[in-house]
Write an enzyme that holds these catalytic residues in place. Sequence first.
Site, PDB file in Angstrom:
ATOM      1  N   LEU A  51     -35.964 -12.113  13.447  1.00  0.00           N
ATOM      2  CA  LEU A  51     -34.955 -12.923  13.883  1.00  0.00           C
ATOM      3  C   LEU A  51     -34.364 -12.094  15.084  1.00  0.00           C
ATOM      4  CD1 LEU A  51     -33.034 -13.159  10.257  1.00  0.00           C
ATOM      5  CD2 LEU A  51     -34.144 -14.916  11.751  1.00  0.00           C
ATOM      6  N   GLU A  63     -33.764   1.403  19.740  1.00  0.00           N
ATOM      7  CA  GLU A  63     -33.444   0.702  18.374  1.00  0.00           C
ATOM      8  C   GLU A  63     -32.748   1.644  17.245  1.00  0.00           C
ATOM      9  OE1 GLU A  63     -36.468  -1.384  16.510  1.00  0.00           O
ATOM     10  OE2 GLU A  63     -35.284  -2.071  15.117  1.00  0.00           O
TER      11      GLU A  63
HETATM   12  P1  ADP Z   1     -36.005  -7.906  11.813  1.00  0.00           P
HETATM   13  O1  ADP Z   1     -35.240  -7.055  12.786  1.00  0.00           O
HETATM   14  O2  ADP Z   1     -37.112  -7.171  11.645  1.00  0.00           O
HETATM   15  O3  ADP Z   1     -36.346  -9.199  12.359  1.00  0.00           O
HETATM   16  P2  ADP Z   1     -33.827  -8.580   9.985  1.00  0.00           P
HETATM   17  O4  ADP Z   1     -33.018  -7.507   9.644  1.00  0.00           O
HETATM   18  O5  ADP Z   1     -33.626  -9.883  11.006  1.00  0.00           O
HETATM   19  O6  ADP Z   1     -35.386  -8.069  10.756  1.00  0.00           O
HETATM   20  O7  ADP Z   1     -34.522  -9.189   8.486  1.00  0.00           O
HETATM   21  C1  ADP Z   1     -35.455 -10.327   8.617  1.00  0.00           C
HETATM   22  C2  ADP Z   1     -35.451 -10.627   7.267  1.00  0.00           C
HETATM   23  O8  ADP Z   1     -34.332 -11.357   6.962  1.00  0.00           O
HETATM   24  C3  ADP Z   1     -36.516 -11.769   7.092  1.00  0.00           C
HETATM   25  O9  ADP Z   1     -37.948 -11.099   6.560  1.00  0.00           O
HETATM   26  C4  ADP Z   1     -35.996 -12.389   5.796  1.00  0.00           C
HETATM   27  O10 ADP Z   1     -36.280 -11.957   4.585  1.00  0.00           O
HETATM   28  C5  ADP Z   1     -34.601 -12.673   5.977  1.00  0.00           C
HETATM   29  N1  ADP Z   1     -33.959 -13.870   6.497  1.00  0.00           N
HETATM   30  C6  ADP Z   1     -32.643 -13.939   6.480  1.00  0.00           C
HETATM   31  N2  ADP Z   1     -32.568 -15.207   7.026  1.00  0.00           N
HETATM   32  C7  ADP Z   1     -33.477 -15.751   7.626  1.00  0.00           C
HETATM   33  C8  ADP Z   1     -33.925 -17.054   8.145  1.00  0.00           C
HETATM   34  N3  ADP Z   1     -33.093 -17.750   8.388  1.00  0.00           N
HETATM   35  N4  ADP Z   1     -35.089 -17.100   8.540  1.00  0.00           N
HETATM   36  C9  ADP Z   1     -36.173 -16.087   8.128  1.00  0.00           C
HETATM   37  N5  ADP Z   1     -35.913 -15.157   7.561  1.00  0.00           N
HETATM   38  C10 ADP Z   1     -34.767 -14.755   7.495  1.00  0.00           C
END
Ligand code: ADP
Length: 267
Positions: free
Chosen positions: A11, A70
């Site tokens: 995300l 980060e």
């Molecule tokens: P990163 O910085 O690695 O992207 P995040 O803190 O954003 O990590 O967390 C990603 C995780 O959040 C996903 O693996 C999933 O489990 C969860 N998640 C929450 N909302 C969503 C969404 N709308 N779509 C996909 N994953 C989501």
Amino acid sequence: KNIGIDAGGTLIKVVCEENNSFSFSKYPVAQIENVASNINKIAGAQICLTGGKASLFETLMIQEPLHIIEFEATCRGVQYLLNIDDPKLQEYVFTNVGTGTSIHHVGNSVHERVGGTGVGGGTLLGLSQLLTGLTDYEAIVKLAAKGIRDRIDLKVSHIYEGAEPPISGDLTASNFGRVLQSFSNQEFAKEELLASIVGLVGETVATTSVLAAKSCGVSSVVYIGSSFIQNELLKETVQSYTILRGALPVFVENGEYSGAIGALLYG
Ligand code: ADP
């Protein structure tokens, strides 16, 4: 106007600050080009960028952004949010449950990454797809909340069968360990499978975090990351397992935006 962007593995988190108030938004990383093109339309803003996909994001930008490491951005964001919610907390371990999970120690004069585990939000999505075919995050967390883990997960109390166990009978002895024990010919409902996946992720995250906290000599674990969004079951699992393992769990509001907020504060 300041904008902080944390482009992660799954995300993109965006925080805008205007007149001392924040607005938050998040987008799937598949929309990175759209997000960048919308950011490019905003005139006169200082853009602060962090996260694993920050360099990719920058190639899509017209104006040159400020890059923040980060780890530093996240630490700063967590402390900022804690100062609002729990200002007395100055020494703690924080665990970022993103696509993967990373654990950091923050103290008066220390700031260090102490470890992590590949079991995180990405594991939740991946195993859910493999075991149930579901791919939609909201559908997964909604169904998981309705599941009962009893037929899939083996608890310490199952092994001891009424005898006095040496550790809490509520601890999981083996995630998914009951499948072969007595129900091998039965089909499992999606709800049960999903609840057990959340259990596996939550207990792994809590257990590794508490071990880290103990080795750093701190009692509180602050949990952040998008994996807790709309996922009350994961939150409850992590919370109760952290307590069961002997540490103090803390959840901060908007914790999933720690990296983006921290980046913005450098602007
Ligand atoms: P990163 O910085 O690695 O992207 P995040 O803190 O954003 O990590 O967390 C990603 C995780 O959040 C996903 O693996 C999933 O489990 C969860 N998640 C929450 N909302 C969503 C969404 N709308 N779509 C996909 N994953 C989501």
